[in-house]
Write an enzyme that holds these catalytic residues in place. Structure first.
Site, PDB file in Angstrom:
ATOM      1  CB  CYS A   1      -3.789   3.296  -1.647  1.00  0.00           C
ATOM      2  SG  CYS A   1      -4.977   4.598  -1.437  1.00  0.00           S
TER       3      CYS A   1
ATOM      4  CE  LYS B   1      -7.416  -0.347   5.934  1.00  0.00           C
ATOM      5  NZ  LYS B   1      -8.131   0.075   4.734  1.00  0.00           N
TER       6      LYS B   1
ATOM      7  CG  HIS C   1      -1.930   0.961   1.371  1.00  0.00           C
ATOM      8  ND1 HIS C   1      -1.712   2.251   1.767  1.00  0.00           N
ATOM      9  CD2 HIS C   1      -3.271   0.859   1.145  1.00  0.00           C
ATOM     10  CE1 HIS C   1      -2.864   2.910   1.787  1.00  0.00           C
ATOM     11  NE2 HIS C   1      -3.826   2.087   1.401  1.00  0.00           N
TER      12      HIS C   1
ATOM     13  CD  GLN D   1      -7.008  -4.732   3.824  1.00  0.00           C
ATOM     14  OE1 GLN D   1      -7.989  -5.456   4.058  1.00  0.00           O
ATOM     15  NE2 GLN D   1      -7.143  -3.451   3.524  1.00  0.00           N
TER      16      GLN D   1
ATOM     17  CG  ASP E   1       0.285  -2.643   6.051  1.00  0.00           C
ATOM     18  OD1 ASP E   1      -0.651  -2.786   6.852  1.00  0.00           O
ATOM     19  OD2 ASP E   1       0.199  -1.952   5.020  1.00  0.00           O
TER      20      ASP E   1
HETATM   21  N1  PLP Z   1      -1.991  -0.886   4.546  1.00  0.00           N
HETATM   22  C1  PLP Z   1      -2.936  -1.583   3.927  1.00  0.00           C
HETATM   23  C2  PLP Z   1      -2.613  -2.961   3.419  1.00  0.00           C
HETATM   24  C3  PLP Z   1      -4.192  -1.030   3.730  1.00  0.00           C
HETATM   25  O1  PLP Z   1      -5.141  -1.727   3.115  1.00  0.00           O
HETATM   26  C4  PLP Z   1      -4.441   0.281   4.185  1.00  0.00           C
HETATM   27  C5  PLP Z   1      -5.741   0.916   3.936  1.00  0.00           C
HETATM   28  O2  PLP Z   1      -6.403   0.614   2.965  1.00  0.00           O
HETATM   29  C6  PLP Z   1      -3.423   0.959   4.860  1.00  0.00           C
HETATM   30  C7  PLP Z   1      -2.211   0.343   5.027  1.00  0.00           C
HETATM   31  C8  PLP Z   1      -3.634   2.334   5.417  1.00  0.00           C
HETATM   32  O3  PLP Z   1      -4.558   2.281   6.435  1.00  0.00           O
HETATM   33  P1  PLP Z   1      -5.159   3.622   7.051  1.00  0.00           P
HETATM   34  O4  PLP Z   1      -5.687   4.419   5.908  1.00  0.00           O
HETATM   35  O5  PLP Z   1      -6.225   3.150   7.971  1.00  0.00           O
HETATM   36  O6  PLP Z   1      -4.044   4.300   7.773  1.00  0.00           O
END
Ligand code: PLP
Length: 411
Positions: free
Chosen positions: A369, A231, A128, A208, A205
């Site tokens: 993203c 999420k 991401h 998900q 990270d």
């Molecule tokens: N990492 C992953 C894999 C994501 O799917 C997302 C959000 O879609 C993020 C990071 C960023 O999360 P946040 O926007 O809640 O900070």
């Protein structure tokens, strides 16, 4: 529909989520965008509402009843997060705005003081943007190199190629546990083990992963693990950074302000103990409490049940989507979370999204993203249907009917 999983009654579970009482354009809401943000059960909404209605005051500094009681509740929420991921201590749980802030925190504190010219960090092809851009911004100042660990055309993480990238120059591996764009579950335990062999730290990270599987910090042995509350069926604006205590102790603070200090004079400031050293200013108090309520809710349903239910949905979705002409699945890794990312011959993803929306079906379209993985797949965008614990096979049937309709309209 009752799931195949005994004692997991998805009809009952859906009734916990008031959003499903409404219709969209006169049609039942078919919500297939939980990877972007999940819907909230009534218990989370109640926890937030109760807190503002009956318990609210600022925390940590007030000597009076409400402040002390809410401080205790907020800190108990931290312990709920700690227990949920089996961290050794609640000092290892830093409340942040979400995964994005957690990664920026690590980049600006650990990264800024530990990375320099000649060093390398490894990201994967499917990160991401929030796990790419903070490192690029720091690279601009600190001149380390960013290596990209590849995937194959089905979206599998290539462990052997990753191993070849590792060397004594590698200081950090920052990799997703589950790809939001294509659903791949990475072999994270092996990734961590191999990184540790060359002395590199690992940031995972877990955005998900947290909603779909049991996460155990002591078993995984990650150095940093980040996730967002929204999420995980919790509120927006709150998430957590897990960091190993000895690392967090050595890292400089992130932002300066109230709560993160022990004493301040114009000459000098001494910093507070963990976890408060990293939590400047009034935190998202009610968010932390709502997040803990969400974790309790999910834990009560049971991860084995959620996993089995979502696997049943994914298998059903993968089978049914084959019936639709001109579909190309983008991301068919051997280990896959509840995400169907696809393109169609007839229509652009944005058109697919618009047609489905008219029937009350919410999916995500775009680059999610994660532009580098879109580039790798050689598409500008995909349509993505993602499942949560409340989805059922009716949702998938409606999605498939909608995709047939797209073909009829654009044929
Ligand atoms: N990492 C992953 C894999 C994501 O799917 C997302 C959000 O879609 C993020 C990071 C960023 O999360 P946040 O926007 O809640 O900070």
């Amino acid at each position: 529909m009752t799931s195949n999983v005994s004692n997991y009654n998805v009809d009952e579970i859906r009734r916990d989520f008031p959003i499903f009482e409404q219709e969209v354009y006169g049609k039942p809401l078919t919500f297939l965008d939980s990877a972007a943000s999940a819907q909230k059960p009534q218990c989370v909404i109640d926890a937030i509402s109760d807190c503002y209605s009956n318990e609210y005051a600022n925390i940590h500094r007030g000597g009076y009843f409400l402040s002390q009681a809410l401080t205790a509740k907020y800190e108990a929420s931290r312990e709920t997060v700690q227990k949920h991921i089996n961290a050794r201590s609640s000092k290892e749980i830093i409340f942040v705005r979400g995964a994005t802030e957690a990664i920026n925190l690590v980049a600006q504190t650990w990264g800024r003081s530990n990375l320099g010219a000649g060093d390398e960090i490894i990201l994967s092809q499917m990160e991401h943007h929030s796990n790419i851009v903070p490192w690029q911004m720091l690279r601009g100042e600190k001149s380390f190199d960013i290596k990209v660990s590849p995937i194959d055309e089905r979206g599998n993480f290539l462990l052997e190629d990753y191993e070849k990238l590792l060397s004594e120059k590698t200081k950090l591996v920052a990799i997703t546990h589950v790809s939001n764009a294509i659903g791949t579950i990475t072999p994270i335990k092996e990734i961590i083990k191999l990184a540790h062999k060359v002395g590199a730290l690992v940031l995972v990270d877990g955005c998900q992963a947290l909603p779909h599987m049991e996460i155990d910090m002591q078993d995984l042995d990650a150095d940093f693990y980040v996730f967002s509350g929204h999420k995980m069926y919790g509120p927006t604006g709150v998430g957590a950074l897990y960091g190993r205590e000895e690392l967090l102790e050595k890292m400089p603070p992130y932002q300066g302000g109230g709560d993160m200090i022990r004493s301040v004079t114009f000459d000098e400031t001494t910093f507070n103990d963990l976890p408060h050293k990293f939590e400047a200013g009034t935190p998202h108090i009610v968010g932390g409490i709502g997040f803990a309520a969400a974790l309790d809710y999910v834990a009560a349903l049971g991860f084995d049940n959620i996993h089995d239910h979502e696997k049943t949905l994914l298998d059903y979705g993968l089978e049914k989507i084959k019936e639709v002409d001109g579909i190309e699945l983008r991301g068919q890794a051997e280990k896959q979370a509840g995400i169907l990312s696809f393109t169609m011959e007839t229509a652009h993803p944005h058109d697919i999204g618009t047609i489905l929306d008219q029937d009350g079906i919410a999916i995500r379209t775009g680059h999610h993203c994660a532009q580098p993985v879109m580039d790798f797949m050689d598409v500008p965008a995909t349509a993505r249907a993602s499942f949560g614990l409340y989805n059922n096979t009716d949702d998938i049937d409606r999605l498939i009917d909608g995709l047939h309709k797209v073909n009829r309209i654009f044929a």
